[in-house]
Design a protein around this motif. Structure first.
Motif, short mmCIF file in Angstrom:
data_model
loop_
_atom_site.label_atom_id
_atom_site.label_comp_id
_atom_site.label_asym_id
_atom_site.label_seq_id
_atom_site.Cartn_x
_atom_site.Cartn_y
_atom_site.Cartn_z
N LYS A 93 -1.45 4.53 17.83
CA LYS A 93 -2.66 5.07 18.46
C LYS A 93 -3.27 6.16 17.57
O LYS A 93 -2.57 7.04 17.08
N GLY A 94 -4.58 6.08 17.37
CA GLY A 94 -5.27 7.04 16.52
C GLY A 94 -5.28 6.67 15.07
O GLY A 94 -6.02 7.27 14.28
N ARG A 95 -4.47 5.70 14.68
CA ARG A 95 -4.43 5.26 13.27
C ARG A 95 -4.94 3.83 13.10
O ARG A 95 -5.53 3.51 12.06
N PHE A 96 -4.70 2.97 14.07
CA PHE A 96 -5.11 1.57 14.01
C PHE A 96 -6.28 1.33 14.96
O PHE A 96 -6.35 1.93 16.04
N THR A 97 -7.15 0.42 14.57
CA THR A 97 -8.27 0.02 15.42
C THR A 97 -8.38 -1.50 15.43
O THR A 97 -8.52 -2.12 14.37
N ILE A 98 -8.32 -2.06 16.62
CA ILE A 98 -8.47 -3.50 16.77
C ILE A 98 -9.91 -3.81 17.16
O ILE A 98 -10.54 -3.07 17.91
N GLN A 137 -7.80 -2.63 11.74
CA GLN A 137 -7.95 -1.65 10.67
C GLN A 137 -6.80 -0.67 10.78
O GLN A 137 -6.62 -0.04 11.83
N MET A 138 -6.03 -0.55 9.71
CA MET A 138 -4.85 0.29 9.73
C MET A 138 -5.03 1.42 8.73
O MET A 138 -5.12 1.18 7.51
N ASN A 139 -5.11 2.64 9.23
CA ASN A 139 -5.28 3.82 8.40
C ASN A 139 -4.04 4.70 8.48
O ASN A 139 -3.21 4.55 9.39
N VAL A 170 0.85 -1.19 0.00
CA VAL A 170 0.00 0.00 0.00
C VAL A 170 0.88 1.24 0.00
O VAL A 170 2.03 1.19 0.49
N GLN A 171 0.38 2.32 -0.53
CA GLN A 171 1.14 3.56 -0.55
C GLN A 171 1.05 4.29 0.78
O GLN A 171 0.11 4.08 1.57
N ASP A 172 2.01 5.13 1.00
CA ASP A 172 2.04 6.01 2.18
C ASP A 172 0.69 6.73 2.29
O ASP A 172 0.21 7.32 1.33
N GLY A 173 0.07 6.64 3.49
CA GLY A 173 -1.23 7.25 3.70
C GLY A 173 -2.41 6.35 3.43
O GLY A 173 -3.56 6.72 3.72
N GLY A 174 -2.15 5.17 2.92
CA GLY A 174 -3.22 4.25 2.59
C GLY A 174 -3.72 3.45 3.78
O GLY A 174 -3.29 3.67 4.92
N SER A 175 -4.62 2.54 3.49
CA SER A 175 -5.25 1.73 4.54
C SER A 175 -5.24 0.25 4.17
O SER A 175 -5.24 -0.11 2.99
N LEU A 176 -5.24 -0.57 5.20
CA LEU A 176 -5.39 -2.02 5.06
C LEU A 176 -6.16 -2.52 6.27
O LEU A 176 -6.08 -1.93 7.35
N ARG A 177 -6.86 -3.63 6.07
CA ARG A 177 -7.47 -4.31 7.20
C ARG A 177 -6.95 -5.75 7.24
O ARG A 177 -7.11 -6.50 6.28
#
Length: 122
Positions: free
Chosen positions: A65-70, A82-84, A12-19
């Protein structure tokens, strides 16, 4: 025994998201706290996030913190992260783990998946 299988990694590119997902089988899933850890090349395996068996309590490494949600779905025996706003420094192999205690410590987790590669390009 608990078997864990991660999926969802990729490039993924810088700034992207993955789950990422981690499917569990074996013992009663809700009896286990679940954690995500990661290991970059040449580095140690480090804590990323954890969720209690009920899903009500979570904890994160300061770096995510603030970017990932488990989260977890006990009906599906699956835990997610979820990784943003991904950064190149998030590049690592990501592992999910199951343990009897809600913890940020690697040693408290008894079962581990095989890992999934996440690569963030700049």
């Amino acid at each position: 025994q608990v078997q864990l299988v991660e999926s969802g990694g990729g490039l993924v590119q810088d700034g992207g998201s993955l789950r990422l997902s981690c499917a569990a089988s074996g013992r009663t899933f809700s009896n286990y706290a679940m954690g995500w850890f990661r290991q970059a090349p040449g580095g140690e395996r480090e804590f990323v996030a954890a969720v209690s068996g009920s899903g009500l309590t979570t904890r994160y490494a300061d770096s995510v913190k603030g970017r990932f949600t488990i989260s977890r779905d006990n009906a599906k025996n699956t835990v997610y992260v979820q990784m943003n706003s991904l950064k190149p420094e998030d590049t690592a192999v990501y592992y999910c783990a199951a343990g009897r205690s809600f913890s940020t410590r690697r040693v408290d987790y008894d079962y581990w998946g095989q890992g999934t590669q996440v690569t963030v390009s700049s």
